[in-house]
Design a protein around this motif. Structure first.
Motif, short mmCIF file in Angstrom:
data_model
loop_
_atom_site.label_atom_id
_atom_site.label_comp_id
_atom_site.label_asym_id
_atom_site.label_seq_id
_atom_site.Cartn_x
_atom_site.Cartn_y
_atom_site.Cartn_z
N MET A 100 -1.78 11.48 -13.08
CA MET A 100 -3.17 11.16 -12.80
C MET A 100 -4.03 11.30 -14.04
SD MET A 100 -3.64 12.64 -8.95
CE MET A 100 -2.53 12.05 -7.65
N SER A 101 -5.02 10.47 -14.13
CA SER A 101 -5.87 10.45 -15.32
C SER A 101 -6.86 11.61 -15.31
CB SER A 101 -6.63 9.12 -15.40
OG SER A 101 -7.57 9.04 -14.34
N ALA A 102 -7.40 11.89 -16.49
CA ALA A 102 -8.43 12.92 -16.60
C ALA A 102 -9.66 12.53 -15.79
CB ALA A 102 -8.80 13.13 -18.06
N GLU A 103 -9.94 11.23 -15.70
CA GLU A 103 -11.10 10.77 -14.93
C GLU A 103 -10.94 11.09 -13.45
OE1 GLU A 103 -11.00 8.87 -18.78
OE2 GLU A 103 -9.47 8.98 -17.18
N VAL A 104 -9.74 10.91 -12.93
CA VAL A 104 -9.49 11.22 -11.51
C VAL A 104 -9.65 12.71 -11.26
CG1 VAL A 104 -7.72 11.31 -9.71
CG2 VAL A 104 -8.06 9.21 -11.02
N LEU A 105 -9.07 13.52 -12.13
CA LEU A 105 -9.19 14.97 -11.94
C LEU A 105 -10.64 15.42 -12.06
CD1 LEU A 105 -6.07 16.23 -13.94
CD2 LEU A 105 -6.31 15.93 -11.47
N ASP A 106 -11.39 14.82 -12.96
CA ASP A 106 -12.81 15.15 -13.08
C ASP A 106 -13.56 14.75 -11.82
OD1 ASP A 106 -12.72 16.31 -15.57
OD2 ASP A 106 -13.19 14.47 -16.65
N ALA A 107 -13.22 13.59 -11.25
CA ALA A 107 -13.89 13.13 -10.03
C ALA A 107 -13.59 14.08 -8.87
CB ALA A 107 -13.44 11.71 -9.69
N VAL A 108 -12.35 14.53 -8.77
CA VAL A 108 -11.99 15.49 -7.71
C VAL A 108 -12.73 16.81 -7.94
CG1 VAL A 108 -10.10 16.87 -6.77
CG2 VAL A 108 -9.76 14.43 -7.23
N ALA A 109 -12.80 17.26 -9.19
CA ALA A 109 -13.50 18.51 -9.49
C ALA A 109 -14.97 18.42 -9.12
CB ALA A 109 -13.35 18.85 -10.98
N ARG A 110 -15.59 17.28 -9.40
CA ARG A 110 -17.01 17.12 -9.03
C ARG A 110 -17.18 17.09 -7.52
NH1 ARG A 110 -16.84 13.42 -13.39
NH2 ARG A 110 -16.59 11.69 -11.93
N ALA A 111 -16.29 16.39 -6.84
CA ALA A 111 -16.39 16.31 -5.37
C ALA A 111 -16.22 17.68 -4.74
CB ALA A 111 -15.34 15.34 -4.84
N LEU A 112 -15.38 18.51 -5.32
CA LEU A 112 -15.16 19.85 -4.80
C LEU A 112 -16.18 20.86 -5.31
CD1 LEU A 112 -11.26 20.06 -5.09
CD2 LEU A 112 -12.60 20.01 -2.98
N ARG A 113 -17.06 20.40 -6.20
CA ARG A 113 -18.09 21.26 -6.80
C ARG A 113 -17.48 22.46 -7.50
NH1 ARG A 113 -23.25 21.10 -2.57
NH2 ARG A 113 -23.41 18.82 -2.52
N LEU A 114 -16.45 22.19 -8.29
CA LEU A 114 -15.79 23.26 -9.04
C LEU A 114 -16.64 23.65 -10.24
CD1 LEU A 114 -12.07 22.02 -9.15
CD2 LEU A 114 -13.26 23.30 -7.35
N ASN A 115 -16.62 24.94 -10.55
CA ASN A 115 -17.26 25.37 -11.79
C ASN A 115 -16.31 25.12 -12.96
OD1 ASN A 115 -15.40 27.53 -11.90
ND2 ASN A 115 -16.80 28.90 -10.81
N VAL A 116 -16.72 25.46 -14.16
CA VAL A 116 -15.92 25.16 -15.34
C VAL A 116 -14.56 25.85 -15.28
CG1 VAL A 116 -15.78 25.42 -17.85
CG2 VAL A 116 -17.94 24.74 -16.79
N GLU A 117 -14.54 27.11 -14.87
CA GLU A 117 -13.28 27.84 -14.80
C GLU A 117 -12.34 27.22 -13.78
OE1 GLU A 117 -14.66 31.72 -13.86
OE2 GLU A 117 -15.18 32.23 -15.93
N GLU A 118 -12.88 26.85 -12.62
CA GLU A 118 -12.06 26.24 -11.58
C GLU A 118 -11.54 24.88 -12.00
OE1 GLU A 118 -14.14 28.13 -7.58
OE2 GLU A 118 -15.07 26.42 -8.58
N ARG A 119 -12.38 24.11 -12.69
CA ARG A 119 -11.95 22.79 -13.15
C ARG A 119 -10.82 22.93 -14.16
NH1 ARG A 119 -11.11 19.80 -17.81
NH2 ARG A 119 -11.35 17.58 -17.37
N HIS B 279 -8.70 25.35 -14.35
CA HIS B 279 -7.54 25.80 -13.57
C HIS B 279 -6.87 24.62 -12.88
CE1 HIS B 279 -5.09 28.76 -11.51
NE2 HIS B 279 -5.47 28.32 -10.33
N LEU B 280 -7.67 23.74 -12.30
CA LEU B 280 -7.14 22.54 -11.65
C LEU B 280 -6.33 21.70 -12.63
CD1 LEU B 280 -6.92 20.33 -9.46
CD2 LEU B 280 -9.20 19.55 -10.17
N VAL B 281 -6.87 21.47 -13.80
CA VAL B 281 -6.19 20.63 -14.79
C VAL B 281 -4.88 21.28 -15.23
CG1 VAL B 281 -6.34 19.69 -17.13
CG2 VAL B 281 -8.31 19.53 -15.60
N ARG B 282 -4.88 22.59 -15.45
CA ARG B 282 -3.65 23.26 -15.86
C ARG B 282 -2.57 23.16 -14.79
NH1 ARG B 282 -7.12 26.92 -18.43
NH2 ARG B 282 -7.31 28.12 -16.53
N LEU B 283 -2.97 23.27 -13.52
CA LEU B 283 -1.99 23.19 -12.44
C LEU B 283 -1.49 21.76 -12.26
CD1 LEU B 283 -3.64 25.50 -9.74
CD2 LEU B 283 -1.73 26.05 -11.26
N ALA B 284 -2.40 20.79 -12.38
CA ALA B 284 -2.02 19.39 -12.16
C ALA B 284 -1.20 18.84 -13.31
CB ALA B 284 -3.27 18.54 -11.94
N GLN B 285 -1.55 19.22 -14.53
CA GLN B 285 -0.91 18.67 -15.71
C GLN B 285 -0.58 19.79 -16.70
OE1 GLN B 285 -3.76 15.70 -16.97
NE2 GLN B 285 -2.98 14.20 -15.50
#
Length: 295
Positions: free
Chosen positions: A77-96, A98-104
């Protein structure tokens, strides 16, 4: 993280990235209500929070695409998709992050997998001794690698413990004596779990880290409950912590973690009191007293 089962039937976390990603995304969906994000709510729900299809709609991706991410397959998945999911989930910087490290995740290497316990350089030890405030050094696992005399006066004499027990998380959940040094040990424990989860996501191949999490999950109901919330934190810079000491009572210290350069990740953690405050006077009293034996 994958689940293993303890003798009492409780599931405990291992270090399985795909399971961790799935549970993290589910926990973030569960904390959002449709009305929080401008979506209509259609009656009662069997589980709290947004449904997968609602989250996919908010992120602007197909349901199948998001479902694949939540199943743990985020590598393509692209960085744009992960960013879109992070925004939809209202993740803060630390959570975002964390999401990227787990996904990729980064490709593991021999140097990344289960690094040995670190040793402090002589210069860092001299720095600890020279500082006039409580200070210690931890690695990514939260093993305490070194500390100064004032830190021992404030937090307890870690020198009396075997090296394998000198760990911030282990002390917070398994040592009543260590917990008594904090006026609000529950809040402190919650924050430590967030740091453990954040750091574990950075070191998925560290067998020592996995073993620590297994031990805490097996021995501490509090840790199991907090771990299930999937909170992440890198530690709050400048945050005030209220301490409790048997000789000087309660006092406040500001917490300042700083990364140390070179080699494996290590942090110098310092605590200081507001100038002219009663807390500063409490620290001054502790520094002036003989610290052997400690209370």
């Amino acid at each position: 993280m994958s689940s293993q089962v303890t003798p009492d039937g409780q599931a405990t976390p291992g270090l399985d990235r795909r399971t961790e990603l799935r549970e993290f995304l589910r926990s973030r969906r569960a904390r959002l209500r449709p009305e929080d994000v401008g979506l209509p709510s259609h009656g009662r729900r069997r589980v709290p929070g947004l449904r997968r299809e609602e989250l996919a709609q908010l992120a602007g991706v197909s349901y199948a695409y998001y479902a694949r991410l939540e199943q743990g397959y985020g590598e393509t998945m692209s960085a744009e998709v992960l960013d879109a999911v992070a925004r939809a989930l209202r993740l803060n910087v630390e959570e975002r992050d964390h999401l990227v490290r787990l996904a990729q995740p980064e490709r593991p290497s021999a140097t990344q997998a289960a690094p040995p316990r670190q040793r402090l350089r002589a210069g860092v030890r001299h720095l600890l001794d020279a500082l006039g405030v409580p200070a210690y050094v931890v690695d990514r696992r939260l093993d305490i690698l070194g500390w100064n005399r004032l830190a021992a006066a404030v937090f307890g004499d870690w020198g009396r413990l075997p090296p394998e027990e000198r760990n911030v998380a282990r002390l917070a959940f398994l040592s009543p004596e260590a917990r008594e040094r904090f006026a609000d040990p529950d809040s402190t424990a919650w924050k430590i779990v967030g740091v453990v989860r954040m750091n574990a996501g950075k070191s998925p191949d560290d067998a020592h880290f996995s073993s620590l999490i297994q031990e805490l999950s097996h021995k501490s109901e509090e840790f199991r409950q907090l771990w299930a919330r999937h909170e992440v934190s890198c530690g709050t810079v400048g945050e005030t912590v209220r301490m409790r000491h048997p000789l000087v009572g309660e006092f406040d210290l500001a917490h300042e973690p700083m990364a140390l350069p070179g080699g494996a990740p290590m942090r110098l953690v310092t605590y200081h009191a507001e100038p002219g405050s009663r807390s500063e006077e409490a620290l001054r009293m502790l520094a002036s007293w003989e610290m052997e034996p400690l209370p």
